[in-house]
Design an enzyme around this catalytic site. Structure first.
Site, PDB file in Angstrom:
ATOM      1  N   ALA A  52       0.849  -1.193   0.000  1.00  0.00           N
ATOM      2  CA  ALA A  52       0.000   0.000   0.000  1.00  0.00           C
ATOM      3  C   ALA A  52       0.887   1.246   0.000  1.00  0.00           C
ATOM      4  O   ALA A  52       2.051   1.192   0.381  1.00  0.00           O
ATOM      5  CB  ALA A  52      -0.887  -0.002   1.245  1.00  0.00           C
ATOM      6  N   GLN A  54       0.973   3.663   1.976  1.00  0.00           N
ATOM      7  CA  GLN A  54       1.482   3.967   3.320  1.00  0.00           C
ATOM      8  C   GLN A  54       2.014   2.714   4.014  1.00  0.00           C
ATOM      9  O   GLN A  54       1.949   2.596   5.243  1.00  0.00           O
ATOM     10  CB  GLN A  54       0.387   4.614   4.169  1.00  0.00           C
ATOM     11  CG  GLN A  54       0.103   6.053   3.795  1.00  0.00           C
ATOM     12  CD  GLN A  54       1.315   6.964   4.036  1.00  0.00           C
ATOM     13  OE1 GLN A  54       2.158   6.718   4.892  1.00  0.00           O
ATOM     14  NE2 GLN A  54       1.397   8.032   3.255  1.00  0.00           N
ATOM     15  N   SER A  55       2.585   1.804   3.242  1.00  0.00           N
ATOM     16  CA  SER A  55       3.085   0.559   3.832  1.00  0.00           C
ATOM     17  C   SER A  55       4.272   0.808   4.770  1.00  0.00           C
ATOM     18  O   SER A  55       5.302   1.357   4.350  1.00  0.00           O
ATOM     19  CB  SER A  55       3.513  -0.386   2.698  1.00  0.00           C
ATOM     20  OG  SER A  55       4.281  -1.439   3.209  1.00  0.00           O
ATOM     21  N   ASN A  56       4.121   0.380   6.025  1.00  0.00           N
ATOM     22  CA  ASN A  56       5.249   0.443   6.965  1.00  0.00           C
ATOM     23  C   ASN A  56       6.332  -0.543   6.557  1.00  0.00           C
ATOM     24  O   ASN A  56       7.519  -0.293   6.726  1.00  0.00           O
ATOM     25  CB  ASN A  56       4.769   0.094   8.378  1.00  0.00           C
ATOM     26  CG  ASN A  56       3.735   1.079   8.873  1.00  0.00           C
ATOM     27  OD1 ASN A  56       4.016   2.274   8.987  1.00  0.00           O
ATOM     28  ND2 ASN A  56       2.534   0.607   9.162  1.00  0.00           N
ATOM     29  N   CYS A  58       7.096  -1.526   3.468  1.00  0.00           N
ATOM     30  CA  CYS A  58       7.903  -1.012   2.355  1.00  0.00           C
ATOM     31  C   CYS A  58       8.920   0.009   2.864  1.00  0.00           C
ATOM     32  O   CYS A  58      10.088   0.005   2.469  1.00  0.00           O
ATOM     33  CB  CYS A  58       6.999  -0.402   1.281  1.00  0.00           C
ATOM     34  SG  CYS A  58       6.112  -1.671   0.322  1.00  0.00           S
TER      35      CYS A  58
END
Ligand SMILES: Cc1ncc(COP(=O)(O)O)c(C=O)c1O
Length: 306
Positions: A52, A54-56, A58
């Protein structure tokens, strides 16, 4: 906070995995430690993964790549920042090569990740594709190790409560502590979280790495998702306000707030009772708060006329 959720003061403990390591911290670092070791062993020169906007995970993949001197390509769902900062600001700080995949469903995102890896390979790189959310049985071993820490740090814990996304965090805890000790709270990140967690626990079990036999019955609360992934519910909103105002503890709107709402609900339903030691595994996500509409809403509270 313990009183707000209906427990006695010494019942509620918090495992601060939001303070883990570097890159802003969070549960994904325990998984990335194993995934990155595997990528290095394969001779990777660049990490490739997707998630996503806002992926933590990534964001922490990008931070891990920096620490290891590897390149990193992040394939993110959506079309661009659209005014949001949060994890994206840190992805840029960690010099990730971000590719926007458009509004695609999960499988198409996987295809876009594979296409990015093929392109890198054609340029002479050695890409390692890391799984969505950093979740597979290898990564779950990071949380089996966390379970061993918990057994030492909180030996009398009756319940360990954790947010569930792609599932390896819960799977590792179940493998280490047993299914009856772990309450997972689904964030709605994937449509099939129970099947994913079960598959990882079963795989660990087949390797002799799980306390649970294959097919264990999970305690997985799917009632906190609300309208969907990243959508704030009233219960999660209350959890954020309570944790912030009682303890100065920040919960993120996407994962940990829903997990705390699930813990509160379990107390209300009598699944967790006063007098039972309960460990809330804080999995991080603070940067995501600044990429969520809630951040502007909170800031607006400071206006004189608010
Ligand atoms: C802050 C936070 N908590 C919990 C989770 C869920 O972890 P898992 O994907 O292992 O279920 C995530 C996953 O993205 C996360 O970013």
């Amino acid at each position: 906070m313990a009183a707000r959720v209906g427990l006695r003061p010494d019942d509620l403990w918090v495992k601060r995995d939001d303070w883990l390591g570097f890159g802003g911290g969070g549960n994904k670092l325990r998984k990335l430690e194993l995934l990155c070791a595997d990528a290095l062993e394969q001779g990777a020169t660049v990490l490739v993964t997707g998630g996503a906007a806002q992926s933590n995970y990534c964001r922490l993949t990008a931070a891990s790549a920096r620490r290891l001197g590897l390149g990193v390509v992040l394939v993110l769902a959506g079309t661009g920042p659209g005014g949001r900062t949060g994890n994206l600001a840190l992805d840029a700080l960690f010099q990730a090569d971000v590719r926007w995949a458009g509004d695609v469903p999960g499988r198409a995102l996987d295809d876009a990740v594979r296409a990015a890896a093929e392109e890198l390979q054609a340029r002479g790189e050695r890409p390692a594709i890391l799984p969505f959310g950093g979740s597979n049985a290898l990564a779950a071993r990071g949380y089996r190790a966390c379970a061993a820490e918990l057994e030492e740090q909180a030996p009398e814990a009756a319940h360990v409560v954790v947010a569930v996304g792609s599932g390896a965090t819960m799977a590792g805890l179940v493998a280490g502590l047993g299914a009856q000790s772990v309450l997972g709270v689904d964030s709605g990140a994937v449509p099939d979280a129970p099947a994913r967690v079960t598959a990882m626990v079963d795989e660990l079990s087949s390797m002799g790495l799980s306390r649970e036999p294959a097919g264990a019955t999970l305690r997985l609360d799917r009632g906190q998702i609300g309208p969907g992934y990243e959508e704030l519910t009233d219960q999660a909103r209350r959890a954020i306000d309570d944790a912030g105002s009682c303890e100065g503890l920040v919960l993120d709107p996407v994962y940990t707030a829903k997990a705390m709402a699930g813990l509160t609900d379990a107390v209300e339903r009598g699944e967790i009772r006063a007098g039972e030691r309960t460990v809330f595994v804080h999995t991080g996500g603070l940067p995501g708060l600044f990429g969520h509409p809630l951040a502007s809403e909170l800031a607006a509270r400071t206006r004189r006329d608010a």
